[in-house]
Design a protein around this motif. Structure first.
Motif, PDB file in Angstrom:
ATOM      1  N   GLY A 158       0.837  -1.196   0.000  1.00 44.08           N
ATOM      2  CA  GLY A 158       0.000   0.000   0.000  1.00 44.08           C
ATOM      3  C   GLY A 158       0.867   1.239   0.000  1.00 44.08           C
ATOM      4  N   GLU A 159       0.649   2.113   0.985  1.00 44.75           N
ATOM      5  CA  GLU A 159       1.426   3.341   1.104  1.00 44.75           C
ATOM      6  C   GLU A 159       2.573   3.227   2.088  1.00 44.75           C
ATOM      7  OE1 GLU A 159      -1.331   6.347   2.216  1.00 44.75           O
ATOM      8  OE2 GLU A 159      -2.593   6.119   0.441  1.00 44.75           O
ATOM      9  N   ILE A 160       2.761   2.055   2.656  1.00 45.30           N
ATOM     10  CA  ILE A 160       3.779   1.851   3.691  1.00 45.30           C
ATOM     11  C   ILE A 160       4.962   1.089   3.109  1.00 45.30           C
ATOM     12  CG2 ILE A 160       4.273   0.840   5.952  1.00 45.30           C
ATOM     13  CD1 ILE A 160       2.325   3.101   6.154  1.00 45.30           C
ATOM     14  N   ALA A 161       6.179   1.565   3.410  1.00 45.42           N
ATOM     15  CA  ALA A 161       7.401   0.916   2.939  1.00 45.42           C
ATOM     16  C   ALA A 161       8.247   0.471   4.128  1.00 45.42           C
ATOM     17  CB  ALA A 161       8.200   1.858   2.049  1.00 45.42           C
ATOM     18  N   TRP A 162       8.930  -0.647   3.924  1.00 42.65           N
ATOM     19  CA  TRP A 162       9.761  -1.274   4.952  1.00 42.65           C
ATOM     20  C   TRP A 162      11.143  -1.515   4.359  1.00 42.65           C
ATOM     21  CZ3 TRP A 162       6.605  -2.869   9.277  1.00 42.65           C
ATOM     22  CH2 TRP A 162       5.232  -2.776   9.032  1.00 42.65           C
ATOM     23  N   LEU A 163      12.198  -1.225   5.126  1.00 39.68           N
ATOM     24  CA  LEU A 163      13.557  -1.391   4.633  1.00 39.68           C
ATOM     25  C   LEU A 163      14.292  -2.393   5.525  1.00 39.68           C
ATOM     26  CD1 LEU A 163      15.261  -0.141   2.331  1.00 39.68           C
ATOM     27  CD2 LEU A 163      16.251   1.399   4.046  1.00 39.68           C
ATOM     28  N   PHE A 164      14.882  -3.419   4.889  1.00 38.37           N
ATOM     29  CA  PHE A 164      15.612  -4.459   5.604  1.00 38.37           C
ATOM     30  C   PHE A 164      17.070  -4.402   5.173  1.00 38.37           C
ATOM     31  CE2 PHE A 164      11.210  -5.716   5.366  1.00 38.37           C
ATOM     32  CZ  PHE A 164      10.943  -6.162   6.653  1.00 38.37           C
ATOM     33  N   MET A 165      17.963  -4.095   6.143  1.00 41.60           N
ATOM     34  CA  MET A 165      19.353  -3.776   5.814  1.00 41.60           C
ATOM     35  C   MET A 165      20.356  -4.867   6.150  1.00 41.60           C
ATOM     36  SD  MET A 165      19.233  -1.045   4.178  1.00 41.60           S
ATOM     37  CE  MET A 165      20.992  -0.738   4.082  1.00 41.60           C
ATOM     38  N   ALA A 166      19.898  -6.028   6.654  1.00 39.71           N
ATOM     39  CA  ALA A 166      20.808  -7.150   6.912  1.00 39.71           C
ATOM     40  C   ALA A 166      22.025  -6.668   7.715  1.00 39.71           C
ATOM     41  CB  ALA A 166      21.229  -7.796   5.593  1.00 39.71           C
ATOM     42  N   ASP A 167      23.226  -7.065   7.304  1.00 41.87           N
ATOM     43  CA  ASP A 167      24.464  -6.614   7.951  1.00 41.87           C
ATOM     44  C   ASP A 167      25.196  -5.587   7.086  1.00 41.87           C
ATOM     45  OD1 ASP A 167      24.015  -8.216  10.111  1.00 41.87           O
ATOM     46  OD2 ASP A 167      25.501  -9.734   9.599  1.00 41.87           O
ATOM     47  N   ILE A 168      24.454  -4.896   6.228  1.00 41.80           N
ATOM     48  CA  ILE A 168      25.061  -3.889   5.360  1.00 41.80           C
ATOM     49  C   ILE A 168      25.647  -2.768   6.205  1.00 41.80           C
ATOM     50  CG2 ILE A 168      24.554  -2.147   3.600  1.00 41.80           C
ATOM     51  CD1 ILE A 168      22.441  -4.111   2.503  1.00 41.80           C
ATOM     52  N   GLU A 169      26.869  -2.364   5.870  1.00 39.69           N
ATOM     53  CA  GLU A 169      27.563  -1.369   6.672  1.00 39.69           C
ATOM     54  C   GLU A 169      27.570  -0.010   5.986  1.00 39.69           C
ATOM     55  OE1 GLU A 169      31.305  -3.317   7.557  1.00 39.69           O
ATOM     56  OE2 GLU A 169      30.372  -4.332   9.268  1.00 39.69           O
ATOM     57  N   LYS A 170      28.177   0.966   6.665  1.00 40.63           N
ATOM     58  CA  LYS A 170      28.001   2.361   6.283  1.00 40.63           C
ATOM     59  C   LYS A 170      28.557   2.694   4.901  1.00 40.63           C
ATOM     60  CE  LYS A 170      32.000   3.682   9.127  1.00 40.63           C
ATOM     61  NZ  LYS A 170      32.408   4.486  10.313  1.00 40.63           N
ATOM     62  N   GLU A 171      29.606   1.994   4.463  1.00 39.68           N
ATOM     63  CA  GLU A 171      30.157   2.292   3.140  1.00 39.68           C
ATOM     64  C   GLU A 171      29.107   2.051   2.051  1.00 39.68           C
ATOM     65  OE1 GLU A 171      33.479   1.418   5.893  1.00 39.68           O
ATOM     66  OE2 GLU A 171      31.631   0.348   5.377  1.00 39.68           O
ATOM     67  N   ILE A 172      28.395   0.934   2.150  1.00 42.32           N
ATOM     68  CA  ILE A 172      27.352   0.633   1.178  1.00 42.32           C
ATOM     69  C   ILE A 172      26.143   1.538   1.386  1.00 42.32           C
ATOM     70  CG2 ILE A 172      25.788  -1.149   0.297  1.00 42.32           C
ATOM     71  CD1 ILE A 172      28.715  -1.554  -0.441  1.00 42.32           C
ATOM     72  N   GLU A 173      25.818   1.832   2.635  1.00 41.99           N
ATOM     73  CA  GLU A 173      24.717   2.768   2.895  1.00 41.99           C
ATOM     74  C   GLU A 173      24.937   4.082   2.153  1.00 41.99           C
ATOM     75  OE1 GLU A 173      23.446   1.495   7.470  1.00 41.99           O
ATOM     76  OE2 GLU A 173      24.716   3.240   7.117  1.00 41.99           O
ATOM     77  N   LEU A 174      26.139   4.628   2.271  1.00 46.41           N
ATOM     78  CA  LEU A 174      26.434   5.920   1.647  1.00 46.41           C
ATOM     79  C   LEU A 174      26.491   5.804   0.130  1.00 46.41           C
ATOM     80  CD1 LEU A 174      29.040   7.334   4.191  1.00 46.41           C
ATOM     81  CD2 LEU A 174      26.583   7.811   4.025  1.00 46.41           C
TER      82      LEU A 174
END
Length: 359
Positions: free
Chosen positions: A177-193
């Motif tokens: 619907g209008e709601i989103a969910w984010l699943f980040m596992a063990d992803i670290e800050k380098e990939i986040e950025l």
């Protein structure tokens, strides 16, 4: 058997805001409404397992620790009889620990893994269980989009495999619907950025924080891009790693996010009708980190296993083996003798305060 329909397309931007309400009470099994999504962040101690249920689909993300056995019983308590999609976000043993038990107990239509290789017994048991099952197998990549029932699943990571399990972990953005969910596992800050710099659609109402709330993840610039209303982490009470790290909790507090952790709240259930969310927890806890993180919550690099060493920033399995071959280590500065660890990465390892030396 249900199948997962696969399409490749550009990620879509969501618009609009959602009014979100909450309550705190013991989790109860309920019949799923026609338009409902129930997301349960299962309390599996210092591990990960999340269950998503709609009227027409069941998705399980991760399967807890290798040295515990609660996942199957928790799924049965939630009314699960079959699983349409079983996603292992990373090959770490606190995510894939009970894959074999789940596959033995429930019919599973499709299994996703990143495709990274591992040599641990836990990984080998998981791979053998998948091979012995009738489930389809797939390795998703960033930019792909899937539909399963009323859920849209957008893959945000990995683009390619590098051999680093944190970099290669699967990251997912789920839309209902209008709601989103984010699943980040063990992803670290380098990939986040990198995701931020690459303009990936990260907006989500709820984020499952990376790496159990470790300071190696959840960069402020990344969190601002996600712009969630709720943050959830999975961690064991009084765990030896000090998760969640205080700086992460302070960061999400500065951003005025409401947050929940399985170490405090037990299993956390969020029920959405596509425009709002109600929250139900096993335990009624309102705050975390009431005590300082104990000073001995670190990984002794002279005694830790390969799996434990890979919890340290910049230490993948290959580097962990090099570290083991160098033992005994008398000073953390010696880590620069490991291929790929220079002064910059050494500084980040020290700043993380996870690697330590003990007599």
């Amino acid at each position: 058997m249900r199948t997962v329909l696969f399409t490749i397309c550009l990620m879509l931007l969501l618009s609009g805001c959602s009014e979100i309400s909450q309550t705190s009470e013991e989790k109860t099994v309920k019949e799923i409404g026609e338009k409902e999504l129930i997301v349960t962040f299962l309390d599996v101690d210092q591990g990960d397992a999340t269950l998503l249920q709609t009227k027409d689909s069941t998705v399980l993300i991760d399967a807890g620790r290798h040295d515990r056995d609660e996942v199957v019983s928790l799924l049965k308590e939630a009314g699960v009889t079959e699983i349409d999609l079983f996603v292992e976000l990373t090959h770490m043993r606190d995510h894939i620990g009970q894959v074999a038990q789940v596959l033995a107990e429930f019919p599973v239509a499709e299994v996703w893994m990143s495709g990274d290789d591992h040599t641990t017994r836990t990984f080998e048991r998981a791979i053998q269980a998948i091979a012995d099952s009738v489930a389809d197998y797939y390795e998703p990549r960033a930019g792909e989009e899937f539909e399963i029932g009323s859920l849209t699943i957008e893959v945000i990571n990995p683009t390619e495999l590098t051999g680093d399990f944190h970099e290669g972990a699967i990251g997912l953005r789920m839309v209902h619907g209008e709601i989103a969910w984010l699943f980040m596992a063990d992803i670290e800050k380098e990939i986040e950025l990198e995701l931020v710099d690459n303009g990936v659609n990260l907006q989500a109402d709820v984020i499952k924080l990376g790496h159990h709330g470790s300071s190696t993840s959840s960069e402020e610039a990344f969190l601002r891009k996600v712009d969630p209303m709720y943050a959830v982490y999975s961690a064991g009470a009084d765990n030896e790693y000090g998760h969640p790290h205080r700086e992460v909790i302070e960061r999400i507090d500065r951003l005025n996010l409401e947050w929940y952790g399985t170490d405090l709240h037990g299993s956390i259930q969020m029920i959405s009708d596509g425009s709002s969310i109600s929250i139900h927890t096993e335990n009624n806890q309102q705050s975390a980190l009431n005590e300082d993180v104990p000073s001995d919550s670190c990984i002794n690099i002279n005694e830790a296993s390969i799996d434990e060493l890979t919890m340290i920033v910049h230490i993948g399995e290959e580097r962990a083996q090099q570290l083991i071959d160098m033992r005994p280590i008398t000073n953390l500065n010696e880590l620069t003798d490991i291929n790929g660890i220079g002064d910059g990465r050494l500084s980040e390892i020290i700043e993380e305060e996870l690697a330590c030396l003990k007599n």
